[in-house]
Scaffold this active site. Structure first.
Site: not given
Length: 434
Positions: A168, A400
């Site tokens: 991202d 994550e």
């Protein structure tokens, strides 16, 4: 390791909703495209029905043109921004009528995921029967890409938003943000209420992200209009490598199923053109690895990231190119104080080991790298990637992403983003089984 594996299984079972998995509680409450695929690989080792249901639910949200969205909003939930009411997938005439979603996609992992599930399965016949029931949808998705996302007919597909890359807020996009001046949007973010803002993209970065979506919405998510007008239009080596790897898997699976000669021939044609363009256009000799290409501004984005090495997983580089890439990876990313493999070049001034895709280690890219290194016979380095991955999770938990600097891992506080993260658990299970 048995205990670690049991914990991973528990994470996956806790994030299972009954028909799909969420990446983790609070931060990501919906179904994500590439997450779902990678999660299914973990489930396949201990609960094949869940793995199959995961993929089935994902493919059920496919649009009438073959497109698969990056987020499927199965439920109403205001804990995530931007949600269904912002994305307005209904603007596209061929969008799913059954599910609300985004009008963006993500790296197309489904093809190789089906092959992984088949390899793992101890009931090959039943698995092949299942695969035969869903494989045409995956083929249709690939057809969508080559028909709608390759305006120059090169065999390389574009992404029109950084969220489509999966990486991202990578520094790779900074050059593109400099060409844009989006308005200041007023919105309430939810991610920073769950996670330290220092680990997430900035407010100004979000303005850019939302602006690109607004342009796409203005044109009802028309691929033609997006190709013409989107300020962000990139040929991404990770995204295209996933497509090429999945093409390869579809060829293998169609051969096992039998018939489908036309589809196999078409897949082979795509492969030939894609691999040739990929090596000619995206390999940077001077940097010794693959890079992104900015199609809007017709210029290479000459940065090294974990995406630069992902083509190893898809058997794209020649042995000579692979040797070059691995030398670069070890020199820049593999120092004795670094865990492999940081998501961005640790020798760059833009490297940030805590901030999302600007430097931390991600388990999904490590899993691809492990498999890719083994493909090319680099078993020692593959083993190092595997052991680094196990250490990161063992020391911190199923986060994550993780700090790539070894000195940060002294007190279990170097895992960042969401905890009990599904693909970290799923891919660890797969690595431990290999």
């Amino acid at each position: 390791m048995k205990k670690l594996q049991e914990q991973a299984i528990e994470v996956l079972n806790n994030n299972w909703t009954g028909s799909f998995s969420i990446p983790c509680a609070n931060l990501y409450p919906f179904q994500w495209f590439w997450d779902s695929g990678l999660i299914a690989i973990g489930f396949a080792h201990f609960d094949m029905p869940k793995a199959e249901k995961e993929i089935e639910t994902l493919l059920d949200a496919q649009w009438e043109n073959g497109f698969i969205p990056h987020i499927i909003f199965h439920t109403e939930n205001d804990s995530y921004f931007p949600g269904a009411s912002f994305h307005r997938s209904d603007l596209h005439p061929l969008a799913s009528k059954k599910y609300k979603s985004t009008g963006m996609t993500q790296p197309p992992v489904t093809g190789f995921v089906l092959e992984e599930m088949y390899k793992i399965s101890n009931q090959k016949e039943a698995s092949l029967k299942y695969i035969a029931s869903v494989i045409d949808k995956v083929y249709f998705n690939h057809e969508y890409f080559y028909k709608n996302r390759d305006p120059q007919n090169e065999g390389l597909v574009y992404i029109y938003h950084n969220w489509e890359s999966g990486t991202d807020n990578s520094p790779i996009w900074d050059d593109i943000w400099e060409t844009m001046n989006p308005p200041e949007y007023t919105f309430e973010r939810r991610d920073t209420t769950h996670v330290d803002a220092a680990q997430r993209p900035s407010k100004r970065e979000y303005d850019h992200y939302l602006h690109i979506i607004e342009i796409a919405k203005e044109h009802n998510y028309s691929d033609e209009k997006i190709a013409e007008l989107s300020p962000f239009l990139v040929q991404d080596p990770l995204f295209n490598a996933m497509l090429i790897k999945s093409n390869e898997s579809l060829i293998t699976l169609y051969k096992l199923i039998g018939g489908n000669i036309d589809k196999i021939e078409q897949l082979k044609k795509w492969q030939e053109k894609s691999k040739e363009s990929f090596n000619n256009k995206l390999f940077d000799d001077e940097l010794g690895a693959y890079i992104h290409y900015d199609l809007r501004n017709e210029k290479p984005l000459r940065y090294l990231s974990s995406s630069s090495f992902s083509p190893l997983f898809a058997n794209i580089p020649t042995k000579e190119k692979a040797d070059k890439m691995i030398k670069v990876m070890i020199e820049k990313f593999g120092g004795e104080h670094q865990y492999l493999c940081a998501s961005f070049d640790p020798t760059s001034a833009l490297f940030n080991p805590k901030k999302y895709w600007r430097g931390p280690v991600w388990i999904n890219l490590n899993w691809m790298l492990f498999n890719g290194l083994n493909n090319y016979g680099y078993t020692d380095i593959a083993e190092r990637v595997k052991q680094d991955t196990i250490s990161l999770i063992k020391n911190n938990g199923f986060y994550e992403y993780f700090d790539s600097r070894k000195e940060m891992h002294t007190n279990g506080k170097a895992g960042y983003g969401g905890n009990n993260f599904s693909w970290s658990a799923a891919l660890l299970i797969d690595l431990l089984e290999k």
